[in-house]
Scaffold this motif. Sequence first.
Motif, PDB file in Angstrom:
ATOM      1  N   MET A 406       0.405  -1.520   0.334  1.00 56.99           N
ATOM      2  CA  MET A 406      -0.145   0.265   0.195  1.00 56.99           C
ATOM      3  C   MET A 406       0.975   1.139  -0.079  1.00 56.99           C
ATOM      4  O   MET A 406       0.457   2.279  -0.471  1.00 56.99           O
ATOM      5  CB  MET A 406      -0.947   0.289   1.104  1.00 56.99           C
ATOM      6  N   ILE A 407       1.904   0.939   0.818  1.00 56.35           N
ATOM      7  CA  ILE A 407       2.524   2.293   1.091  1.00 56.35           C
ATOM      8  C   ILE A 407       3.610   2.439  -0.928  1.00 56.35           C
ATOM      9  O   ILE A 407       3.848   3.222  -0.944  1.00 56.35           O
ATOM     10  CB  ILE A 407       3.385   1.603   1.559  1.00 56.35           C
ATOM     11  N   PHE A 411       2.872   5.848  -3.047  1.00 59.79           N
ATOM     12  CA  PHE A 411       3.522   7.103  -3.204  1.00 59.79           C
ATOM     13  C   PHE A 411       3.985   6.384  -5.151  1.00 59.79           C
ATOM     14  O   PHE A 411       4.222   7.459  -5.429  1.00 59.79           O
ATOM     15  CB  PHE A 411       5.437   5.417  -3.128  1.00 59.79           C
ATOM     16  N   LEU A 412       3.383   5.978  -5.820  1.00 61.52           N
ATOM     17  CA  LEU A 412       3.512   5.578  -7.334  1.00 61.52           C
ATOM     18  C   LEU A 412       2.119   6.070  -7.309  1.00 61.52           C
ATOM     19  O   LEU A 412       2.470   7.233  -8.223  1.00 61.52           O
ATOM     20  CB  LEU A 412       2.881   4.707  -8.165  1.00 61.52           C
ATOM     21  N   ARG A 418       2.960  13.960  -9.826  1.00 65.62           N
ATOM     22  CA  ARG A 418       4.069  14.762  -9.603  1.00 65.62           C
ATOM     23  C   ARG A 418       4.197  14.716 -11.355  1.00 65.62           C
ATOM     24  O   ARG A 418       5.158  15.586 -12.604  1.00 65.62           O
ATOM     25  CB  ARG A 418       5.580  14.286  -9.521  1.00 65.62           C
ATOM     26  N   ARG A 419       4.355  13.970 -12.238  1.00 64.87           N
ATOM     27  CA  ARG A 419       4.393  13.852 -13.509  1.00 64.87           C
ATOM     28  C   ARG A 419       3.768  14.172 -14.802  1.00 64.87           C
ATOM     29  O   ARG A 419       3.819  14.496 -15.354  1.00 64.87           O
ATOM     30  CB  ARG A 419       5.534  12.169 -14.235  1.00 64.87           C
ATOM     31  N   ALA A 420       2.503  14.250 -14.113  1.00 67.09           N
ATOM     32  CA  ALA A 420       1.401  14.789 -14.749  1.00 67.09           C
ATOM     33  C   ALA A 420       1.530  15.466 -16.199  1.00 67.09           C
ATOM     34  O   ALA A 420       1.310  15.206 -16.733  1.00 67.09           O
ATOM     35  CB  ALA A 420      -0.009  15.091 -14.140  1.00 67.09           C
ATOM     36  N   ASN A 421       2.071  16.520 -15.384  1.00 67.50           N
ATOM     37  CA  ASN A 421       1.929  17.148 -16.612  1.00 67.50           C
ATOM     38  C   ASN A 421       3.386  17.927 -17.040  1.00 67.50           C
ATOM     39  O   ASN A 421       3.539  19.088 -17.694  1.00 67.50           O
ATOM     40  CB  ASN A 421       1.779  18.927 -16.508  1.00 67.50           C
ATOM     41  N   ALA A 422       4.381  17.106 -16.715  1.00 66.55           N
ATOM     42  CA  ALA A 422       5.723  17.027 -16.784  1.00 66.55           C
ATOM     43  C   ALA A 422       5.941  16.853 -18.542  1.00 66.55           C
ATOM     44  O   ALA A 422       6.120  15.710 -18.389  1.00 66.55           O
ATOM     45  CB  ALA A 422       6.979  16.990 -15.605  1.00 66.55           C
ATOM     46  N   SER A 479      15.324   6.240  -4.133  1.00 69.72           N
ATOM     47  CA  SER A 479      16.652   6.126  -5.708  1.00 69.72           C
ATOM     48  C   SER A 479      15.097   6.116  -6.272  1.00 69.72           C
ATOM     49  O   SER A 479      16.249   7.511  -7.345  1.00 69.72           O
ATOM     50  CB  SER A 479      16.552   4.096  -5.701  1.00 69.72           C
ATOM     51  N   VAL A 480      13.926   6.353  -5.847  1.00 69.31           N
ATOM     52  CA  VAL A 480      13.382   6.699  -7.763  1.00 69.31           C
ATOM     53  C   VAL A 480      13.295   8.419  -7.839  1.00 69.31           C
ATOM     54  O   VAL A 480      13.002   8.859  -8.187  1.00 69.31           O
ATOM     55  CB  VAL A 480      11.878   6.135  -7.699  1.00 69.31           C
TER      56      VAL A 480
END
Length: 594
Positions: A406-407, A411-412, A418-422, A479-480
Amino acid sequence: MSRRNSSRFGTRARALWLVLAAGAGLLLISALTGGELLAQQASAGREYGSFPRIGSRTAVWIAAEVHLMFAAFVLGVPIFAVMTELIGILGKDERYDRLSKEFTRLLLVAYSATAIWGTVLVFFLTTLYPRVWAHLTEIFELSMWVYAGLFFLESFTLYLYYYGWDRWKYGAAKWWHWTLGILLNVWGTTVMFIANAWLSYMMSPPAAVTPDAAPGGVKLWSAIANATWMPINIHRLIANVVFGGAVVAAYAAYRFLAARTDEERAHYDWMGYVGNFIAISALIILPFAGYWLGREVYAYNQQMGTTMMGGFMSWLWIIQAFLIGVLFLAGNYYLWVGMGRIPGAERFVPYTRWMLLILIAGVIVWATPHTMIASREELEAMGGSHHPFLGVLGLMSAKNTAVNLMILTTFLSFLLYRRANAVPQVSWARTATQVQGVIFVLAATVVTFYGIRGYFVSAIVRIGFSVYQVLAVLFAIVSVTTLDVLMLRGAGSRGAIRWGEMPARSQYALFVLAVTFTWLMGLMGFARSGIRQHWHIWEVMRDRSEWAATPALGYGAQVISVCVLIFLGLIGFVFWLGGLVEKPKLVPEAAEGD
């Protein structure tokens, strides 16, 4: 600001100063008069006092619980106030500076409420449990005076931090102002560590302290640095950040729903996102601190550990699992709904159904009891107290596996948000994304492997496997995140986030987070205190009062619910009162004029 408004603000500011001074004064009075009351009680030889209707134990319980809830708020909020202020300084973004100031504004009245409830607690302890209080004061006397002194330092540092905000806003003076915020956190954290020493001593006094040992002969440092002191310090430090973030997010949700302009709505939408981000980020690592505390409890006294996890309190952890599941589901739901206002996020929407499936499965496994409460007929049908299939899911191997997955899933969610509009500009972006995917799969594999392996080894080995699972998840998070930060430096954008374009239902998820975490905090406090059973101080001082036994879970849940209602009612008043003091310049001037 007009002269009239300035005068009005000055009057209200002075009123706040009076409230704060009254709170600090109450703390000093309690420290001074507490000793006198204590001497009177000791000379009379009375061990316990009585409180009408609800009894002494419940009276102290409510005072301590509400005091701790306010204390958690006033310790958690400054931590991310300085974090957001630092982000604003480094990024030269005024939004974060205004956000920090509004966070801090919520503290002013909350500090007084914390002091008032602390004073009530001291008076209750000195009058209702004089023998226990005498024992503690004889050992921790010096630390109690240091505690009172630090509270004054903390209070006046808060005054400087808040009222000096606009004066020390630019250049080198801004760094001086930020240093005040750091000092505010140092004083507050030290105060919490001292108070934790008192309560953790009651749970795990040093082995050298016996029932016949005179309190005056106990070394102060050995009493402070007991077996559970540092694990509780770390656990509470992280939990306070979660709690503060959740309450601030709820405040932002309330302001969002009451907003009259798009600018206000956009601001409080952003504020709610920041509060939720901080709360859920800290919640992700909170279980690891919980593991450490649980291991130390087992290591200190196996009987206490068994009572905590396998005795009558085992069902408490089922409730805890359900509540934490609600926190994870509400936090993820808020993120997924929030993706609707981010251009480019639609490409991640299909993945959310699978993440929801993992979260629901995790909650089901985590909330499955090992021993079933059933009728005689049902027990005969199952062939015992353990369900032939579900009983397997009640073991810690399954629960540890579920919570770690679940953690990872949560996190995913953050990563996708965060990556949505980048749009990464580096040439190695595709390779880095593949590496991140491999890291996720490896971490999930390690967690699952040790979860299954745990069924084929002894209990002590199985407990050790949780360390490998935690390390795998932590490695994946660190790391990710590192790869993501490097990859998105100088990234392009698919479009600006449309702050304020959130459906109202998303804000109720923030209310759910605050209420659930407040209730959860009370529940865990009951578990920590309740495992002492009929001991005031574990195997040192026995409870001889009529309230000696640990109360039943049902009664405990009722008292905790009352504490939650008192706290939420008072914190709602604090928010309303804080809004009267100053109309902050949080939104563009056009909105200010409305």
